[in-house]
Design an enzyme around this catalytic site. Structure first.
Site, mmCIF file in Angstrom:
data_model
loop_
_atom_site.group_PDB
_atom_site.id
_atom_site.type_symbol
_atom_site.label_atom_id
_atom_site.label_comp_id
_atom_site.label_asym_id
_atom_site.label_seq_id
_atom_site.Cartn_x
_atom_site.Cartn_y
_atom_site.Cartn_z
ATOM 1 N N HIS A 91 -17.767 19.929 25.917
ATOM 2 C CA HIS A 91 -18.799 20.784 25.373
ATOM 3 C C HIS A 91 -17.945 21.940 24.387
ATOM 4 O O HIS A 91 -16.880 22.329 24.753
ATOM 5 C CB HIS A 91 -20.536 21.040 25.781
ATOM 6 C CG HIS A 91 -20.981 22.075 25.357
ATOM 7 N ND1 HIS A 91 -21.046 23.122 24.568
ATOM 8 C CD2 HIS A 91 -22.279 21.542 24.944
ATOM 9 C CE1 HIS A 91 -22.364 23.203 23.649
ATOM 10 N NE2 HIS A 91 -22.616 22.176 24.365
ATOM 11 N N ASP B 236 -18.178 23.083 34.354
ATOM 12 C CA ASP B 236 -18.959 23.206 33.382
ATOM 13 C C ASP B 236 -20.374 22.279 34.072
ATOM 14 O O ASP B 236 -19.802 21.102 34.188
ATOM 15 C CB ASP B 236 -18.868 22.676 32.302
ATOM 16 C CG ASP B 236 -20.257 22.912 30.911
ATOM 17 O OD1 ASP B 236 -21.844 22.779 31.569
ATOM 18 O OD2 ASP B 236 -19.890 22.663 30.781
ATOM 19 N N GLN C 210 -24.828 19.535 32.265
ATOM 20 C CA GLN C 210 -24.893 18.559 32.387
ATOM 21 C C GLN C 210 -25.635 18.398 33.629
ATOM 22 O O GLN C 210 -26.570 17.390 34.331
ATOM 23 C CB GLN C 210 -24.968 17.679 31.473
ATOM 24 C CG GLN C 210 -24.308 18.047 30.400
ATOM 25 C CD GLN C 210 -25.904 17.330 29.594
ATOM 26 O OE1 GLN C 210 -26.814 16.785 29.831
ATOM 27 N NE2 GLN C 210 -26.253 18.185 27.814
ATOM 28 N N LYS D 229 -32.084 23.513 30.986
ATOM 29 C CA LYS D 229 -31.852 22.195 30.925
ATOM 30 C C LYS D 229 -32.184 21.443 32.494
ATOM 31 O O LYS D 229 -32.198 19.934 32.296
ATOM 32 C CB LYS D 229 -30.033 21.579 30.867
ATOM 33 C CG LYS D 229 -30.079 22.243 29.500
ATOM 34 C CD LYS D 229 -28.407 21.212 29.386
ATOM 35 C CE LYS D 229 -27.470 21.925 28.161
ATOM 36 N NZ LYS D 229 -27.881 21.401 27.335
ATOM 37 N N CYS E 129 -21.834 19.280 19.939
ATOM 38 C CA CYS E 129 -20.633 20.345 19.924
ATOM 39 C C CYS E 129 -19.947 19.740 20.664
ATOM 40 O O CYS E 129 -19.534 20.255 21.879
ATOM 41 C CB CYS E 129 -22.226 20.884 21.242
ATOM 42 S SG CYS E 129 -22.719 22.155 19.959
HETATM 43 N N1 PMP Z 1 -22.269 22.333 28.601
HETATM 44 C C1 PMP Z 1 -23.072 21.004 28.090
HETATM 45 C C2 PMP Z 1 -21.792 20.312 29.256
HETATM 46 C C3 PMP Z 1 -23.786 20.941 27.470
HETATM 47 O O1 PMP Z 1 -24.585 20.042 27.354
HETATM 48 C C4 PMP Z 1 -24.129 22.392 27.369
HETATM 49 C C5 PMP Z 1 -25.593 22.172 26.276
HETATM 50 N N2 PMP Z 1 -25.739 20.807 25.543
HETATM 51 C C6 PMP Z 1 -23.650 23.448 27.273
HETATM 52 C C7 PMP Z 1 -22.575 23.806 27.633
HETATM 53 C C8 PMP Z 1 -23.793 24.755 26.732
HETATM 54 O O2 PMP Z 1 -25.456 25.104 26.784
HETATM 55 P P1 PMP Z 1 -25.988 26.425 26.477
HETATM 56 O O3 PMP Z 1 -26.282 25.919 25.309
HETATM 57 O O4 PMP Z 1 -27.337 26.422 27.289
HETATM 58 O O5 PMP Z 1 -25.269 27.526 26.460
#
Ligand code: PMP
Length: 406
Positions: A119, A196, A199, A222, A360
């Protein structure tokens, strides 16, 4: 009947006159009423600031927030609650870790390895910050199946590697990375690892000590908690050495006109009034996960995901992104002749919520030579019948597309 649905009031909502079929859980999971009630109780009974007052409400706020920290530390297997920093989400947590880690440790010429499947939130903070200290940013490629290319990873590792920033689970393909192996290899090379887990939290039982990761980051929204909450876990020995990133109230023990004496960790990383209501909600979301059982959640979601994959694989006009060794939480695809936004909009007309676009994760989409995809991400409160509704609507969309092209 799915036993979890009764906990999620929003699942009774209608969209475009049809019952909501919410399949966008990788973006944000819905909130169980237990979490709403915990936040309502905080607002109704002890809403006040923490640490700063000695009055009873403030003491209660402080105690509840620190209990939440203890609870979350236990949930992820941290050695101590002081390793838990409250943030506003994964993005904020990674930015804080990257900024502080690079400012504290990076020497010119040292390298940071991220990956092509990240991401943007676990890619840009490292890539944009490392040049300030003459660091080198490297990105490990994925293979056609969407798995991390582990041979490439091994050859990127060197004594120059300072940190590896990698996702546990891809938010696009759902690929589950062999994080234990990655961490072991990185440590042998002398590098730290940030995971990270945005997910991964609903799919894997995270035990930071067993994994031996140096940092672990996730978002509350999440896992059924409120937006604007998250956790940055860091090993004590790391955090103790690291510089604060945000300056201000709550981070210092003493300030004179010349000297600043910082608080111990984690407080030196938590400037300003924290999201107290959110933290109470996050704590309740963790309790909800514990009571439901990660294994139950993960098993149900895997079944729904396999069913979705079967449905998608049955059409020769649907292209599924990757075929990773293990998939959790999400699956993405393109449709020949239709853009991802069109597919998502058509699904929405039937009340089916999915995500479309690059999620993203542009470098990952570039690896597949596309600029976007449709993502389906079921949660444990979804049902096979809902996946069936998705199938029916997809068939109609594919039929329409055929007519349009004939
Ligand atoms: N890393 C991953 C793997 C994600 O799926 C996401 C959210 N889609 C993020 C980072 C960013 O999370 P947040 O928008 O809650 O900061």
């Amino acid at each position: 009947m799915n036993p979890y649905r009764k906990d999620f009031p929003i699942l009774d909502a209608a969209v475009k006159g049809r019952p909501l079929v919410y399949l966008d859980n990788a973006a944000t999971m819905q909130m169980p009423k237990q979490v709403m009630e915990a936040m309502m109780n905080q607002q109704s009974c002890f809403h006040s600031n923490v640490h700063r007052g000695i009055h009873s409400l403030s003491e209660l706020s402080t105690r509840r927030m620190e209990e939440a920290r203890e609870h979350i530390a236990g949930f992820i297997g941290a050695e101590s609650a002081s390793e838990i920093i409250f943030t506003s989400g994964t993005t904020a947590g990674i930015n804080m870790a990257a900024r502080s880690f690079i400012d504290t440790f990076l020497q010119p010429g040292e390298e940071i390895i991220s990956t092509q499947m990240e991401h943007h939130s676990n890619y840009l903070p490292w890539r944009e910050t490392s040049p300030e200290k003459q660091g080198v940013f490297l990105s490990c490629p994925i293979d056609r199946n969407g798995d991390l290319d582990m041979d490439a990873f091994s050859s990127l590792l060197s004594p120059r590697t300072l940190i590896v920033a990698v996702t546990y689970v891809s938010n696009v393909t759902g690929a589950v990375n062999p994080v234990k192996e990655i961490i072991k290899k990185a440590h042998i090379a002398g590098a730290a690892v940030l995971l990270d887990c945005a997910q991964a939290m609903r799919h894997e039982k995270i035990d930071v000590r067993d994994l031996d990761c140096d940092f672990c980051v996730f978002s509350g929204h999440k896992i059924g908690g409120p937006t604007g909450t998250g956790i940055l876990y860091g090993k004590s020995e790391m955090l103790e050495l690291m510089k604060p990133v945000l300056y201000g109230g709550g981070t210092v023990r003493e300030v004179t006109d010349r000297v600043t004496a910082y608080e111990d960790v984690p407080y030196r990383f938590e400037a300003g009034t924290p999201n107290i209501t959110g933290i109470i909600g996050l704590d309740a979301a963790v309790s909800y996960l514990e009571n439901t059982g990660i294994e139950n959640i993960s098993e149900t979601e895997k079944e729904l995901l396999s069913l979705t994959e079967e449905i998608l694989a049955a059409s020769d006009r649907v292209n599924i992104l990757g075929k990773p060794k293990e998939r959790a939480g999400a699956i993405s695809f393109t449709v020949d002749g239709l853009g991802s936004f069109d597919v998502a909009k058509l699904l929405d007309t039937q009340g089916i919520a999915v995500r479309s676009g690059h999620h993203c994760a542009m470098p990952l989409h570039q690896a597949y030579g596309i600029d976007g995809s449709v993502r389906i991400s079921p949660a444990f409160y979804n049902t096979p019948e809902e996946i069936g509704q998705f199938e029916t609507t997809m068939k109609r969309i594919l039929g329409m597309q055929c007519t349009m092209h004939n």
